[in-house]
Design an enzyme around this catalytic site. Structure first.
Site, PDB file in Angstrom:
ATOM      1  CB  ALA A  63     -15.029 -17.281 -12.104  1.00 22.62           C
ATOM      2  N   GLY A 102     -14.059 -21.260  -8.729  1.00 22.02           N
ATOM      3  CA  GLY A 102     -13.151 -21.649  -9.803  1.00 22.02           C
ATOM      4  C   GLY A 102     -11.746 -21.951  -9.298  1.00 22.02           C
ATOM      5  CD  GLU A 105     -15.576 -25.015 -10.527  1.00 23.88           C
ATOM      6  OE1 GLU A 105     -15.441 -23.792 -10.733  1.00 23.88           O
ATOM      7  OE2 GLU A 105     -16.533 -25.669 -10.957  1.00 23.88           O
ATOM      8  CD  GLU A 125     -18.529 -21.938  -7.575  1.00 19.88           C
ATOM      9  OE1 GLU A 125     -18.700 -22.438  -6.433  1.00 19.88           O
ATOM     10  OE2 GLU A 125     -17.531 -22.168  -8.264  1.00 19.88           O
TER      11      GLU A 125
END
Ligand code: 3HC
Length: 686
Positions: A63, A102, A105, A125
């Site tokens: 992210a 992310g 993911e 993370e």
């Protein structure tokens, strides 16, 4: 399509390419077109299969961290992954570089993951004080099993492509042109016609989880987390993946994510992420760096040997100089022993050990340093010794070679003045063990040339160090602030606290150990020698040293270490010694609470940091945080002393410093003008 996401159709295989330099983070301007592209391809009958790929050096690295703490702009990653996962045609992620957070993911939303041989995959993370918030905690265990997922998510450490293949995280690993391989792979999958089972529906692996063993592991992790919330939440989320239905576990992951991302701990860890990168930036981008092919190290003791290993580990050939063949032999033997330990632990292969050892050339002749481009002196901490060495280096080093000293305290301007080339002289202050510790204080002396400085900042990164540029003063940033932290330790003991009470206040705060445990580990004789050289005394520590209690290495220091154990045991003899010294001074012992201990040690530390900023010894408050987290174990969840000062409230700190200053008259408590300004403006700006 936007320039951040493009789609090409190669004979029925759609290739969606994300292009968001430098690391293809999933910023809003990527998420929006990505969502549109996936929805369109899902419904496009001319498309039989979909590849998600990235331009540049890496797959999506996560992210966009700069968006955290701001209002979320939709679509969220979770929604994109849900759309991707519901596509019936085969989908595959083409992973090169790093698939992190992310990014991984997103890849977990595909039916397949195909990786380049050099790729690394992980969910880091936790290092930002959060947990994977895009379904990572729920999907990863379904591929690699709960135990492996727990390890990856709680450590945040990425794994290589081969390991990922072995664990079931990737379906194929290729070398060479990844796109060609991936297109062939997905065509083959489309030809076979399935089944294409989304990761969310793969329950076989997690069904086999040994929950009792898992919980035992989690209990151990919680103990080691030292007050950090994210590792505990990560473990909880992985457990949910095993025990709850998919959608419920996903909703729980979301709830934990939302809580953590708003926490002070996560703010602190995100601050550190950017602070480390900021610290490596120098003004004046266009400086041409010097070429460093060979490094010389003077001194093969603990420090010199560690420094030599740090460079050899970074791929540099090293010439190691000692004063005698015997000292050289001992130094090289220790280096070999250290590598042998790494092999035994499984962190280094026999082959790599041989390669590393082949990097070393030992010598007792300064003339052999003539072909070195950087020479790091790690000899005895004595100005006369250093000057003599730098005089010799001046005579033998090639023009333009960078001459560095590893001094922890001494005046580098004075050392530089003992050469005819002060522009080439600077400090490289490594932390022990130098091959392990991340921090490198790079000391810019008055006449250090900008290109010499830029060269070592770049070099530090190449050998995996976190570099911070600091100016010349006694102890530079770290040790100068450490002295301010330590100045009240004795007083606290004399007034009634025990070493273990003080150390406990520190470990409860989140430090890996307290000041007395640290002193025992480092060796109390170092500080003793230093004090004697400067005409200073510390009544308790000096007495311990006079009794031969140097810490762990002698089995006794502030604590007892029985039968070679590293476990500190409180020693009634030391406590009696402290009470005796207090009585001599007429001090009546009182109960001292943890708050007072923290106040009287950490507030002066911050105060000293403010002075360091005022004097321009450090360029940014965040640089000081990087020094303390990477060199001294300041708890990451508090972001370093200067960040923590903001959380604690600078006004409160100033108030308490004033109180202690009035009571004691000690200079360490006199609030620095910058700290007073920070209390008013909320900024460390000088
Ligand atoms: N968001 C925003 N900026 C990022 C970023 C990210 N995820 N990752 C890196 N950057 C920026 C850096 O700040 C740096 O900016 P700068 O040049 O202005 O200083 C630039 O990209 C290059 O980064 P590095 O200097 O770190 O480059 P390296 O090549 O050394 O390392 C990397 C590349 C391994 C990808 C490293 O940058 C990294 O580890 N990035 C963070 C990865 C991460 O933590 N991902 C998880 C994010 S959280 C998440 O995904 C939540 C999700 O679960 C919902």
């Amino acid at each position: 399509m936007s320039s951040s996401v493009s789609v090409a159709n190669e004979g029925g295989v759609a290739i969606v390419t994300i292009d968001n330099p430098p690391v293809n983070a999933l910023s809003f301007h990527v998420r929006e077109p990505l969502m549109q592209a996936l929805a369109a391809l899902r419904d496009d009958a001319s498309v039989a299969a979909i590849v998600i790929a990235c331009a540049g050096r890496t797959f999506v690295a996560g992210a966009d961290i700069t968006e955290f703490g701001k209002p979320m702009q939709h679509p969220e990653l979770r929604a994109i992954v849900a759309v991707l996962e519901a596509i019936a045609k085969p989908t595959v992620a083409a992973i090169q570089g790093t698939a992190l957070g992310g990014g991984l993911e997103l890849a977990l939303g595909c039916h397949f993951r195909v990786a380049d041989q050099g790729a690394r995959l992980g969910l880091p993370e936790v290092k930002l004080g959060i947990l994977p918030g895009g379904g990572g905690t729920v999907r990863l265990p379904r591929l690699v099993g709960a135990a492996k997922a727990l390890k990856m998510i709680v450590s945040g450490t990425p794994i290589g492509a081969d390991e990922a293949y072995g664990a079931g995280l990737v379906d194929a690993v290729f070398e060479g042109d990844l796109t060609t391989h991936v297109v062939n792979f997905v065509r083959e999958m489309a030809r076979k016609g399935g089944p294409f089972t989304p990761v969310r529906d793969r329950d076989d692996v997690i069904k086999e989880t040994d929950l009792a063993a898992f919980d035992a592991e989690v209990a151990d992790l919680a103990r080691k987390a030292r007050g950090l919330e994210a590792p505990v939440a990560c473990a909880q989320a992985v457990r949910n993946a095993v025990t709850l239905p998919f959608d419920e576990a996903l909703a729980e992951e979301r709830a934990l994510f939302v809580k953590l991302v708003a926490s002070d701990q996560s703010r602190a860890q995100r601050h550190l992420f950017f602070a480390e990168r900021e610290a490596a930036k120098l003004p004046g981008k266009d400086v041409v760096k010097r070429r460093i092919a060979r490094v010389g190290v003077i001194g093969a003791g603990t420090m010199g040997g560690g420094i030599a290993m740090a460079f050899a580990n970074g791929g540099f050939p090293v010439t190691l100089l000692e004063t005698s063949q015997e000292a050289l032999r001992r130094g090289l033997a220790t280096i070999e022993k250290n590598y042998t330990v790494s092999v035994a632990r499984g962190s280094l292969s026999e082959d790599a050990k041989r390669q590393r050892l082949a990097q070393f050339k030992g010598t007792v002749d300064h003339a052999d340093l003539a072909d070195c481009d950087l020479i790091v002196e790690a000899a005895f901490e004595d100005m006369a010794v250093k000057k003599e060495i730098f005089g010799k280096l001046d005579a033998v080093a090639r023009p333009g070679a960078i001459l560095a000293t590893n001094t922890s305290y001494l005046d580098i301007d004075e050392i530089a003045a003992s050469t005819s080339r002060p522009q080439d002289v600077l400090g490289l202050h490594f932390f022990s063990p130098a091959n392990v510790m991340k921090l490198l204080e790079i000391v810019r002396a008055e006449k250090t040339a900008p290109d010499a400085l830029a060269t070592v900042v770049d070099l530090a990164r190449r050998i995996g160090k976190v570099a911070v540029v600091v100016g010349v003063c006694h102890g530079f940033v770290g040790n100068r602030m450490l002295a301010a932290r330590g100045s009240e330790s004795e007083a606290l003991l004399l007034e009634g606290a025990t070493p273990s009470q003080i150390d406990k206040a520190f470990t409860d705060f989140g430090w890996p150990m307290g000041p007395f445990q640290m002193g025992d580990l480092a060796g109390l004789d170092i500080g003793w020698r230093n004090r004697k050289a400067r005409g200073l005394t510390a009544v308790i520590a000096d007495t311990l040293c006079e009794q031969g209690r140097f810490g762990q290495k002698t089995g006794r220091g502030f604590y007892l270490y029985e039968n070679g154990s590293r476990m500190p045991v409180p020693d009634p003899e030391v406590e009696a010694l402290i009470r005796g010294k207090a009585a001599e001074k007429g001090i009546v012992p009182r109960t001292i609470g943890a708050d007072e201990i923290i106040e009287r040690t950490l507030y002066p530390l911050i105060n000293e940091g403010a002075k360091i900023l005022e004097e321009g010894i450090a360029a940014r408050a965040s640089d000081i945080d990087v020094v303390w987290v990477n060199g001294y174990g300041f708890p990451v969840g508090k972001g370093g002393p200067m960040f923590w000062a903001g959380l604690e409230g600078a006004a409160r700190i100033v108030g308490r410093l004033r109180y202690w200053h009035e009571r004691t008259g000690k200079n360490v408590f006199k609030p620095a003008p910058l700290l007073e300004r920070m209390a008013e403006t909320g900024s460390w700006q000088v």
